[in-house]
Design an enzyme around this catalytic site. Structure first.
Site, PDB file in Angstrom:
ATOM      1  N   GLU A  54       0.811  -1.126  -0.040  1.00 12.71           N
ATOM      2  CA  GLU A  54      -0.150  -0.041   0.062  1.00 12.71           C
ATOM      3  C   GLU A  54       0.800   1.157  -0.019  1.00 12.71           C
ATOM      4  OE1 GLU A  54      -1.936  -2.794   2.999  1.00 12.71           O
ATOM      5  OE2 GLU A  54      -0.207  -2.621   2.028  1.00 12.71           O
ATOM      6  N   THR A 197      20.915 -38.858  -0.914  1.00 15.00           N
ATOM      7  CA  THR A 197      20.836 -37.859  -2.121  1.00 15.00           C
ATOM      8  C   THR A 197      22.009 -37.207  -2.520  1.00 15.00           C
ATOM      9  OG1 THR A 197      18.251 -37.679  -2.023  1.00 15.00           O
ATOM     10  CG2 THR A 197      19.519 -35.912  -3.422  1.00 15.00           C
ATOM     11  N   ARG A 208      17.937 -22.205 -11.245  1.00 16.94           N
ATOM     12  CA  ARG A 208      18.546 -22.049 -12.351  1.00 16.94           C
ATOM     13  C   ARG A 208      17.271 -22.060 -13.477  1.00 16.94           C
ATOM     14  NH1 ARG A 208      21.041 -25.739  -9.975  1.00 16.94           N
ATOM     15  NH2 ARG A 208      20.262 -27.753 -11.488  1.00 16.94           N
ATOM     16  N   LEU A 314      13.729 -40.249   2.950  1.00 15.50           N
ATOM     17  CA  LEU A 314      13.288 -39.120   3.473  1.00 15.50           C
ATOM     18  C   LEU A 314      11.885 -38.726   3.010  1.00 15.50           C
ATOM     19  CD1 LEU A 314      14.151 -36.655   5.301  1.00 15.50           C
ATOM     20  CD2 LEU A 314      14.850 -35.284   3.213  1.00 15.50           C
TER      21      LEU A 314
END
Length: 390
Positions: A54, A197, A208, A314
């Site tokens: 605002e 991982t 990216r 996970l």
């Protein structure tokens, strides 16, 4: 609700998107000032600590704001946080009418419309409310759940594999689906993987070339911003030379948090700290750092949204714990047979015991199917909690 009200509120929603990924723990907010049938001021909230939408819109409007209508996607705040109340700015500008999409769920900031009405300003709310709430689903979730919003993103073959039997996973999907996945990275404050991982794929976990199709109000892409990188690593096995520690494009140090178990070897944790990580020991739960303790820690650090990109172990732990608030799944037309499954640790004995998913998106990305949805039984319980800096 008039056609013009909807038109100007749509513009305010578009403006709000210019800051996606930069405002946490604050919400995305856009504002438009209209006088005599034309837009005389526009603004959006760029990041926490800077003026709200605002204020920027009123500054652009100048004297033209007197007697004007202001459209804003979230109720103007009525308290002094990092910045003064927006209700004060609106009253000082002399606006005649304020139209709001959604009321602010934060009790600390509520009361803006009441204050404006008491001062003689015409107020209205509920214009494109569903769209405004969807735009800020992370913000609303945090106030209701008192923890970060968790979005699980995964790519899988038709037979439910995320990697081959040798662990090769680049790439399950094509470049267009990966660009959409990078928009999720930009959108949320943190991204999480397991140490498996990290060891298997050595991901950079950066943003990216994102494609912002998940966010329908996006017209102009926001500046790129890498999320906080989070690794669940019970024994501190993350290599200090892993790509996730690499500096950013302007030489800025990577922001990395490694959640370790209570018995993680001290020499390994010190090596990670030397590499630039913030190592956080957590209580063990099911043989790994407690997921709920991790989310609590992130929430207390101002992290309101977490993108879960870890592997099947996970992801399975988060699903079992009922901590996945939304899923985004990219299904590639491939068959690999033996390989790493989409989820581990789940095993329904009967089909009627399987977890159901309520789909909210079914869209083709080339030859790949992009799905979004919510896992049945994991819908959020509505609570109220004061968080954020509005």
């Amino acid at each position: 609700m008039s056609h013009l009200d909807e038109r100007y509120m749509r513009r305010a929603l578009q403006l709000a998107e210019r800051a996606r990924g930069h405002t946490h723990p604050n919400p995305l907010v856009g504002a438009v000032v209209v006088k005599d049938g034309r837009i005389v001021g526009e603004g959006y909230h760029p990041r926490a600590g800077l003026p709200h939408a605002e204020v920027f819109a009123l500054r652009q409007a100048g004297e033209a704001a007197r007697g004007a209508t202001v459209y804003v996607t979230l109720e103007p705040c009525n308290h002094h946080g990092r910045t003064p109340p927006c209700t004060t700015a609106l009253l000082e500008a002399g606006v005649a009418r304020v139209v709001v999409a959604a009321r602010d769920p934060n009790p600390k900031a509520q009361g803006g419309l009441e204050r404006l009405a008491q001062a003689g300003v015409a107020v209205q709310w509920g214009v494109l409310e569903a769209e405004a709430r969807a735009q800020n689903e992370v913000f609303f979730h945090g106030l209701e759940q008192n923890r970060p919003f968790v979005l699980w993103k995964a790519a899988t073959t038709l037979d439910g594999r995320v990697a081959t039997r040798t662990g090769h996973a680049q790439w399950v999907t094509g470049p267009q689906s990966r660009r959409i996945a990078h928009a999720y990275r930009q959108s949320l404050a943190a991204i999480a993987v397991g140490v498996g991982t990290v060891l298997a794929d050595d991901p950079a976990l950066t943003v990216r070339d994102p494609e912002f199709r998940p966010y329908p109000w996006m017209l102009e892409p926001p500046p790129l911003r890498d999320p906080l990188k989070v690794v669940f690593d019970t024994q501190a096995r993350t290599p200090p030379q892993a790509r996730l520690f690499a500096p950013g494009p302007r030489g800025e140090p990577a922001r990395v948090v490694v959640f370790v178990g209570a018995a993680a070897p001290l020499e390994r944790t010190r090596a990670l700290e030397a590499a630039g990580a913030r190592v956080v020991p957590l209580p063990d739960e099911e043989g790994r750092p407690s997921l709920r303790a991790a989310l609590e820690w992130l929430w207390n650090e101002g992290i309101d949204g977490l993108l879960l990109e870890g592997g099947p172990t996970l992801a399975g732990a988060f699903v079992r714990a009922g901590l996945v608030d939304k899923l985004a799944l990219f299904l590639a037309p491939k068959l690999v047979g033996e390989g790493r499954p989409l989820l581990a640790g789940l095993g329904a004995a009967r089909m009627d015991e399987a977890l159901g998913v309520t789909l909210t998106r079914r869209e083709w990305v080339g030859e790949e199917l992009w799905l979004e949805g919510r896992i049945a039984g994991q819908a959020p319980r509505r609570r109220t909690y004061v968080h954020g800096n509005r």
